[in-house]
Design an enzyme around this catalytic site. Sequence first.
Site, short mmCIF file in Angstrom:
data_model
loop_
_atom_site.label_atom_id
_atom_site.label_comp_id
_atom_site.label_asym_id
_atom_site.label_seq_id
_atom_site.Cartn_x
_atom_site.Cartn_y
_atom_site.Cartn_z
N HIS A 17 67.13 92.89 35.72
CA HIS A 17 67.95 93.27 36.89
C HIS A 17 67.14 94.19 37.81
CE1 HIS A 17 71.63 92.90 34.02
NE2 HIS A 17 71.67 91.87 34.83
N LYS A 41 87.24 91.51 30.84
CA LYS A 41 86.03 91.36 30.03
C LYS A 41 85.89 92.56 29.10
CE LYS A 41 81.52 89.37 31.08
NZ LYS A 41 80.56 89.11 32.16
N ARG A 90 67.20 82.74 36.11
CA ARG A 90 66.23 82.84 35.02
C ARG A 90 65.69 81.47 34.64
NH1 ARG A 90 70.29 86.32 31.56
NH2 ARG A 90 71.47 84.59 32.39
N SER A 128 71.78 90.89 29.41
CA SER A 128 72.50 92.03 28.85
C SER A 128 73.06 91.67 27.47
CB SER A 128 73.65 92.44 29.78
OG SER A 128 73.15 92.81 31.03
O1 PNS Z 1 76.16 89.66 35.87
P1 PNS Z 1 77.09 88.49 35.90
O2 PNS Z 1 78.19 88.65 34.86
O3 PNS Z 1 76.37 87.18 35.80
O4 PNS Z 1 77.84 88.52 37.35
C1 PNS Z 1 78.80 87.56 37.69
C2 PNS Z 1 79.50 87.91 39.02
C3 PNS Z 1 80.04 89.32 38.99
C4 PNS Z 1 78.54 87.78 40.17
C5 PNS Z 1 80.66 86.87 39.20
O5 PNS Z 1 81.40 86.79 38.02
C6 PNS Z 1 81.62 87.23 40.34
O6 PNS Z 1 81.25 87.20 41.48
N1 PNS Z 1 82.86 87.58 39.98
C7 PNS Z 1 83.90 87.98 40.92
C8 PNS Z 1 84.94 86.85 41.10
C9 PNS Z 1 84.36 85.77 42.01
O7 PNS Z 1 84.18 85.97 43.19
N2 PNS Z 1 83.96 84.61 41.41
C10 PNS Z 1 83.22 83.57 42.11
C11 PNS Z 1 84.07 82.65 42.89
S1 PNS Z 1 85.07 81.62 41.88
#
Ligand code: PNS
Length: 161
Positions: A17, A41, A90, A128
Amino acid sequence: MRRAIYPGSFDPVTKGHLDIIERSSRLADELIVSVLNNSAKNSLFFVDERVSMLKEMTSYLPNVTVGSFDGLLADYAKRMDAAVIIRGLRAVTDFEYELQIAQTNHELYPDIETVFLTTRLEYSYLSSTIVKEVASYGGDISRFVPQQIVERIYAKYGVGD
Ligand code: PNS
């Protein structure tokens, strides 16, 4: 690139990150690193702990701020007047999910673009989840996360007590 958002769970922040943060801070005028506040979560760290670790780790980057959000990322990006969402890629396994989210966000707000940065090869396996798995068994996580947070992660698992 104007204001950009780098969203994520960051539970906990990894060297992968931090590499993306440093590189995208050179592309954007302003970069907001933002932690998703997702009560559904089961997280290791509280959101405010994650925000404070990210602040500590990015304090040397003058155009980076750290925050948190809940709800839809696209709505948050719009509210923050961000033109760009940054995501790290990745491996090909990330691609399908990331493409779907990027396209959904683009449907919601066509003027917000998602930009993908490929992670450095040395971090391409890192997540993570892997850090938590190794730490939970007391394994060495010092090559995965910054030194300053190693003990904070072990403490969550009672390692070294
Ligand atoms: O570090 P991560 O867990 O891969 O991050 C995922 C994240 C936070 C970018 C994603 O889950 C997110 O944007 N969540 C908020 C809800 C949302 O907007 N979802 C996408 C459209 S359906």
